[in-house]
Design an enzyme around this catalytic site. Structure first.
Site, PDB file in Angstrom:
ATOM      1  N   SER A   9      -6.020  -4.141  -5.962  1.00 43.96           N
ATOM      2  CA  SER A   9      -6.056  -5.546  -5.555  1.00 43.96           C
ATOM      3  C   SER A   9      -5.587  -5.842  -4.136  1.00 43.96           C
ATOM      4  O   SER A   9      -5.412  -4.956  -3.333  1.00 43.96           O
ATOM      5  CB  SER A   9      -5.351  -6.398  -6.598  1.00 43.96           C
ATOM      6  OG  SER A   9      -6.012  -7.636  -6.678  1.00 43.96           O
ATOM      7  N   CYS A  10      -5.438  -7.177  -3.823  1.00 43.21           N
ATOM      8  CA  CYS A  10      -5.447  -7.691  -2.434  1.00 43.21           C
ATOM      9  C   CYS A  10      -4.348  -7.186  -1.492  1.00 43.21           C
ATOM     10  O   CYS A  10      -3.348  -6.644  -1.915  1.00 43.21           O
ATOM     11  CB  CYS A  10      -5.321  -9.205  -2.461  1.00 43.21           C
ATOM     12  SG  CYS A  10      -6.460 -10.036  -3.551  1.00 43.21           S
ATOM     13  N   ASP A  11      -4.587  -7.451  -0.195  1.00 49.28           N
ATOM     14  CA  ASP A  11      -3.598  -7.182   0.858  1.00 49.28           C
ATOM     15  C   ASP A  11      -3.660  -8.294   1.886  1.00 49.28           C
ATOM     16  O   ASP A  11      -4.743  -8.710   2.298  1.00 49.28           O
ATOM     17  CB  ASP A  11      -3.906  -5.856   1.568  1.00 49.28           C
ATOM     18  CG  ASP A  11      -3.743  -4.680   0.634  1.00 49.28           C
ATOM     19  OD1 ASP A  11      -2.625  -4.190   0.501  1.00 49.28           O
ATOM     20  OD2 ASP A  11      -4.747  -4.272   0.021  1.00 49.28           O
ATOM     21  N   GLU A  96      -1.235 -13.055  -3.330  1.00 45.34           N
ATOM     22  CA  GLU A  96      -1.398 -11.770  -4.026  1.00 45.34           C
ATOM     23  C   GLU A  96      -0.962 -11.923  -5.478  1.00 45.34           C
ATOM     24  O   GLU A  96      -0.048 -12.699  -5.776  1.00 45.34           O
ATOM     25  CB  GLU A  96      -0.474 -10.706  -3.400  1.00 45.34           C
ATOM     26  CG  GLU A  96      -0.613 -10.531  -1.916  1.00 45.34           C
ATOM     27  CD  GLU A  96      -1.859  -9.771  -1.532  1.00 45.34           C
ATOM     28  OE1 GLU A  96      -2.308  -8.934  -2.337  1.00 45.34           O
ATOM     29  OE2 GLU A  96      -2.373 -10.031  -0.437  1.00 45.34           O
ATOM     30  N   ASN A 191       0.314  -5.967  -4.026  1.00 46.16           N
ATOM     31  CA  ASN A 191       0.497  -6.374  -5.422  1.00 46.16           C
ATOM     32  C   ASN A 191       1.821  -5.927  -6.024  1.00 46.16           C
ATOM     33  O   ASN A 191       1.866  -5.371  -7.115  1.00 46.16           O
ATOM     34  CB  ASN A 191      -0.673  -5.876  -6.263  1.00 46.16           C
ATOM     35  CG  ASN A 191      -1.931  -6.555  -5.809  1.00 46.16           C
ATOM     36  OD1 ASN A 191      -2.719  -5.968  -5.084  1.00 46.16           O
ATOM     37  ND2 ASN A 191      -2.108  -7.813  -6.157  1.00 46.16           N
TER      38      ASN A 191
END
Length: 420
Positions: A9-11, A96, A191
């Site tokens: 997942s996101c950054d 996040e 995350n």
């Protein structure tokens, strides 16, 4: 040697002087979401609202404020909030998914993505946006399915909030939170909880709640991430996880970070920052926030998956901007399966025009090598040209508002022409 599992997942990233030359702040985010989810780029002008008006967010209604700022958002097209965005005052926010010791609420409340948009609409500095988010968190809570699916996907949220002067990291666990001020250098979030002992603002009961749960003895130095999650904070920057990979990429370029370097970081596949697979990078954003108030902030958005074969298109807030039609998904009103109970019983086609053309172009890039290479070269040249034009605006301090009012939309048209 056992291969390392890819980080998930996101950054979100921020770089401030002295990590950035020329007195600028550079912000960036990759939004990693289900591979078939459409991310749109939308603009909402500043607006006045009648006293006592209600505001319908993704799942719940809350009290509206009297005035909201103009915002540009990159968001999953099925929901009200946003994964990332900016407002007319140069405030940028990305969020996040994070998990920890505190159970995630199953009930419907505000999504973290709703809080991103609310912070942008209601605050003209990064710290005020932080205050908006924590006040709403206290009043309404966070919760609800974060995926357009009848399979539940829920989480707590962390936020990276930046403006022309500073940045703040805000990390939450249920209604509890800690915030860290970033006044220079680089910072990233991923995350996992990452605020350790440098806590500049906090929920008034943060430490007492940890003590009552037996997570902290009240004696040793309070470390938020170690207390509220299972993170080994001593190994955060060396563990090989996603947060660590982002930290290394930022530090590698410390002192020379520009919008192009930030785009390069977001395109990095080896680190897993540019994610592929069932969850992938479905939208990306880079913003340049000059510390000189007379210079415009410039926000670049892809509006398409995989930044390695997407164009970062520039957007500048000026009067008279119209809706960004080619990156706006169709709407379904009260018939939208998100609005009906039970929710998510079907999934409509939410693809906007740019998404559809980009999807076809991606197939060409993968299957027809020569044609694909040529297409990729053309979109890279288009992006370079736009970055150069934006740099010229920042260097000369000269902005023709009539020329930039359709800046983003015109770049979308040029991209569409390349895809044929």
């Amino acid at each position: 040697m056992v291969p390392r599992p890819p980080p998930l997942s996101c950054d979100t990233f921020v770089a401030l002087p002295p990590a950035v030359p020329g007195g600028r702040v550079v912000f960036g985010k990759n939004s990693d979401r289900p591979a078939d989810e459409v991310q749109e780029v939308v603009y909402y002008p500043a607006a006045a609202h009648p006293p006592g008006a209600a505001l319908e967010c993704t799942y719940i209604s809350i009290e509206q404020v009297e005035r909201t700022h103009a915002v540009v958002l990159s968001r999953p097209s099925w929901l009200w909030g946003a994964e990332m965005g900016a407002n007319e005052h140069g405030v940028c926010i990305g969020n996040e998914a994070v998990w920890g010791r505190e159970e995630v609420c199953d009930g419907e409340a505000l999504l973290g993505m709703d809080l991103v948009r609310l912070g942008l609409e209601r605050a003209d500095t990064a710290e005020k946006a932080l205050s908006v988010i924590v006040d709403l968190l206290e009043k309404y809570g966070q919760g609800g399915n974060c995926m357009e699916s009848n399979m539940a996907f829920t989480y707590h949220n962390s936020f990276l909030i930046a403006d022309r002067k500073e940045a703040w990291v805000l990390e939450t666990s249920g209604k509890y939170w800690a915030a860290e001020k970033v006044e220079g250098g680089v910072r990233n979030i991923s995350n996992q909880l990452s605020i350790t002992t440098k806590i500049d603002r906090e929920h008034p009961e943060l430490k007492e709640y940890a003590k009552s749960n037996g997570w902290w003895d009240g004696e040793k130095e309070f470390d938020f991430a170690a207390t509220y999650s299972y993170v080994n904070t001593a190994r955060m920057t060396t563990s090989g996880g996603r947060y660590c990979e982002g930290y290394k990429l930022l530090n590698k370029h410390k002192g020379s970070i520009t919008s192009e370097i930030m785009m390069e970081i977001l395109r990095d596949k080896e680190s897993g920052i540019n994610m592929e697979g069932g969850f992938m990078t479905t939208g990306s954003m880079v913003s340049v926030l000059p510390q000189q108030p007379n210079l415009p902030c410039i926000h670049f958005f892809t509006g398409t998956p995989d930044p390695a074969r997407s164009v970062f298109k520039p957007f500048i807030f000026v009067p008279g901007i119209t809706q960004l039609l080619k990156t706006t998904s169709p709407t379904f009103g009260p018939d939208d399966p998100v609005k009906k109970q039970p929710r998510f019983q079907s999934k409509p086609d939410r693809r906007h025009e740019l998404y559809k053309k980009h999807e076809s172009a991606a197939v060409v890039m993968e299957t027809i090598k020569d044609k694909g290479k040529e297409m990729l070269k053309e979109i890279q040249e288009l992006e370079k040209q736009k970055i150069s034009q934006m740099e010229s605006i920042l260097q000369n301090g000269c902005l023709d508002t009539k020329q930039v009012v359709n800046l983003f939309s015109q770049c979308v048209e040029e991209e569409l022409k390349i895809y044929g």
